[in-house]
Design a protein around this motif. Structure first.
Motif, mmCIF file in Angstrom:
data_model
loop_
_atom_site.group_PDB
_atom_site.id
_atom_site.type_symbol
_atom_site.label_atom_id
_atom_site.label_comp_id
_atom_site.label_asym_id
_atom_site.label_seq_id
_atom_site.Cartn_x
_atom_site.Cartn_y
_atom_site.Cartn_z
ATOM 1 N N ARG A 19 -3.611 8.964 -6.938
ATOM 2 C CA ARG A 19 -3.102 8.019 -5.916
ATOM 3 C C ARG A 19 -4.096 6.831 -5.882
ATOM 4 N N LEU A 20 -3.564 5.629 -5.745
ATOM 5 C CA LEU A 20 -4.250 4.531 -5.576
ATOM 6 C C LEU A 20 -4.287 4.173 -4.078
ATOM 7 N N SER A 21 -5.168 3.523 -3.436
ATOM 8 C CA SER A 21 -4.931 2.931 -2.326
ATOM 9 C C SER A 21 -5.517 1.531 -2.237
ATOM 10 N N CYS A 22 -5.059 0.939 -1.348
ATOM 11 C CA CYS A 22 -5.459 -0.663 -1.043
ATOM 12 C C CYS A 22 -5.605 -0.744 0.396
ATOM 13 N N ALA A 23 -6.899 -0.977 0.705
ATOM 14 C CA ALA A 23 -7.154 -1.099 2.052
ATOM 15 C C ALA A 23 -7.229 -2.884 2.342
ATOM 16 N N ALA A 24 -6.723 -3.112 3.326
ATOM 17 C CA ALA A 24 -6.536 -4.657 3.998
ATOM 18 C C ALA A 24 -7.211 -4.857 5.255
ATOM 19 N N SER A 25 -7.728 -5.972 5.252
ATOM 20 C CA SER A 25 -8.452 -6.569 6.504
ATOM 21 C C SER A 25 -8.343 -8.165 6.631
ATOM 22 N N GLY A 26 -8.108 -8.150 7.954
ATOM 23 C CA GLY A 26 -8.090 -9.875 8.198
ATOM 24 C C GLY A 26 -6.946 -9.788 9.053
ATOM 25 N N ARG A 27 -5.807 -10.552 8.741
ATOM 26 C CA ARG A 27 -4.667 -10.775 9.599
ATOM 27 C C ARG A 27 -4.038 -9.576 9.830
ATOM 28 N N THR A 28 -2.733 -9.620 10.584
ATOM 29 C CA THR A 28 -1.980 -8.638 10.809
ATOM 30 C C THR A 28 -1.338 -7.792 9.679
ATOM 31 N N PHE A 29 -1.659 -6.595 9.415
ATOM 32 C CA PHE A 29 -1.130 -6.051 8.035
ATOM 33 C C PHE A 29 0.375 -6.054 7.885
ATOM 34 N N SER A 30 1.005 -5.569 8.971
ATOM 35 C CA SER A 30 2.642 -5.721 8.872
ATOM 36 C C SER A 30 3.355 -6.942 8.725
ATOM 37 N N ASP A 31 2.723 -7.995 8.678
ATOM 38 C CA ASP A 31 3.205 -9.453 8.343
ATOM 39 C C ASP A 31 3.400 -9.519 6.903
ATOM 40 N N TYR A 32 2.830 -8.672 6.255
ATOM 41 C CA TYR A 32 2.633 -8.932 4.741
ATOM 42 C C TYR A 32 3.490 -7.667 3.763
ATOM 43 N N THR A 33 4.360 -8.071 3.055
ATOM 44 C CA THR A 33 4.939 -7.404 1.997
ATOM 45 C C THR A 33 3.860 -6.898 0.780
ATOM 46 N N MET A 34 3.737 -5.967 0.541
ATOM 47 C CA MET A 34 2.642 -5.504 -0.127
ATOM 48 C C MET A 34 3.152 -5.155 -1.618
ATOM 49 N N GLY A 35 2.295 -5.420 -2.516
ATOM 50 C CA GLY A 35 2.702 -4.897 -3.835
ATOM 51 C C GLY A 35 1.722 -4.300 -4.839
ATOM 52 N N TRP A 36 2.008 -3.675 -5.913
ATOM 53 C CA TRP A 36 1.201 -3.090 -6.927
ATOM 54 C C TRP A 36 1.703 -3.864 -8.341
ATOM 55 N N PHE A 37 0.730 -4.413 -9.151
ATOM 56 C CA PHE A 37 0.868 -4.862 -10.278
ATOM 57 C C PHE A 37 -0.137 -4.228 -11.267
ATOM 58 N N ARG A 38 0.059 -4.213 -12.434
ATOM 59 C CA ARG A 38 -0.869 -3.737 -13.530
ATOM 60 C C ARG A 38 -0.982 -4.764 -14.631
ATOM 61 N N GLN A 39 -2.234 -4.646 -15.326
ATOM 62 C CA GLN A 39 -2.336 -5.658 -16.396
ATOM 63 C C GLN A 39 -3.008 -4.787 -17.554
ATOM 64 N N ALA A 40 -2.286 -4.330 -18.815
ATOM 65 C CA ALA A 40 -2.942 -3.687 -19.830
ATOM 66 C C ALA A 40 -3.739 -4.674 -20.663
ATOM 67 N N PRO A 41 -4.672 -3.917 -21.327
ATOM 68 C CA PRO A 41 -5.331 -4.906 -22.386
ATOM 69 C C PRO A 41 -4.573 -5.802 -23.385
ATOM 70 N N GLY A 42 -4.902 -7.072 -23.298
ATOM 71 C CA GLY A 42 -3.890 -8.026 -24.118
ATOM 72 C C GLY A 42 -2.550 -8.361 -23.625
ATOM 73 N N LYS A 43 -2.246 -7.941 -22.554
ATOM 74 C CA LYS A 43 -0.729 -8.032 -21.964
ATOM 75 C C LYS A 43 -0.733 -8.762 -20.757
ATOM 76 N N GLU A 44 0.159 -9.378 -20.365
ATOM 77 C CA GLU A 44 0.300 -10.075 -19.061
ATOM 78 C C GLU A 44 0.367 -9.002 -17.976
ATOM 79 N N ARG A 45 0.142 -9.625 -16.869
ATOM 80 C CA ARG A 45 0.293 -8.789 -15.530
ATOM 81 C C ARG A 45 1.730 -8.450 -15.063
ATOM 82 N N THR A 46 2.189 -7.322 -14.992
ATOM 83 C CA THR A 46 3.390 -6.950 -14.712
ATOM 84 C C THR A 46 3.622 -6.321 -13.305
ATOM 85 N N PHE A 47 4.763 -6.390 -12.700
ATOM 86 C CA PHE A 47 5.219 -5.718 -11.586
ATOM 87 C C PHE A 47 5.255 -4.338 -11.614
ATOM 88 N N VAL A 48 4.664 -3.583 -10.340
ATOM 89 C CA VAL A 48 4.968 -2.142 -10.689
ATOM 90 C C VAL A 48 5.735 -1.683 -9.513
#
Length: 118
Positions: A19-48
Motif C-alpha cells: 500500500r502506497l501512501s502520499c501525504a499532501a501539505s499546503g493548500r486545501t487537499f480536497s480541491d485536488y484530483t489526485m493520481g498515481w503514475f509509474r515509470q519503469a526503467p527505460g520506459k515513459e511514465r504511465t497513468f495508474v
C-alpha cells in the motif's frame, strides 16, 4: 500549491501486496484530483489511477483494474494506492500527482520504488 511525499514502496514477491501512501501539505487537499503514475526503467511514465477531490469518482488503468485500488482520506490529507496480486512487470517508481485541472497533472512527488521479484 500542495507538496507531495510518497511512502510505502519496497521489495515484495510476486503475488504479494503493498500500500502506497502520499501525504499532501499546503493548500486545501480536497480541491485536488489526485493520481498515481509509474515509470519503469527505460520506459515513459504511465497513468495508474486517479480519484476526484470528493472521492466520488475513481479511474484505473486497464492493467490496474481488479488489482490496484486508489482511495483518499481528506481528513488526513492522504491518498493511497492499494496494490494486490503484484507482478514483476509492476516494478517501477511510483509517483503521486495532484491537479486542480484534470486530466493534466502538474504537481508531483519525488517517487517511491516498488520492486516485485519473481
Amino acid at each position: 500549491q500542495v507538496q507531495l511525499v510518497e511512502s510505502g514502496g519496497g521489495l515484495v514477491q510476486a503475488g504479494g501486496s503493498l500500500r502506497l501512501s502520499c501525504a499532501a501539505s499546503g493548500r486545501t487537499f480536497s480541491d485536488y484530483t489526485m493520481g498515481w503514475f509509474r515509470q519503469a526503467p527505460g520506459k515513459e511514465r504511465t497513468f495508474v489511477a486517479a480519484i476526484s477531490g470528493s472521492a466520488d469518482r475513481t479511474y484505473h488503468a486497464d492493467f490496474a483494474t481488479g488489482r490496484f485500488t486508489i482511495s483518499r482520506d481528506n481528513a488526513k490529507n492522504t491518498v493511497y494506492l492499494q496494490m494486490d496480486s503484484l507482478k514483476p512487470e509492476d516494478t517501477a517508481v511510483y509517483y503521486c500527482a495532484a491537479t486542480e485541472r484534470p486530466p493534466e497533472f502538474g504537481l508531483w512527488g519525488q517517487g517511491t520504488q516498488v520492486t516485485v521479484s519473481s
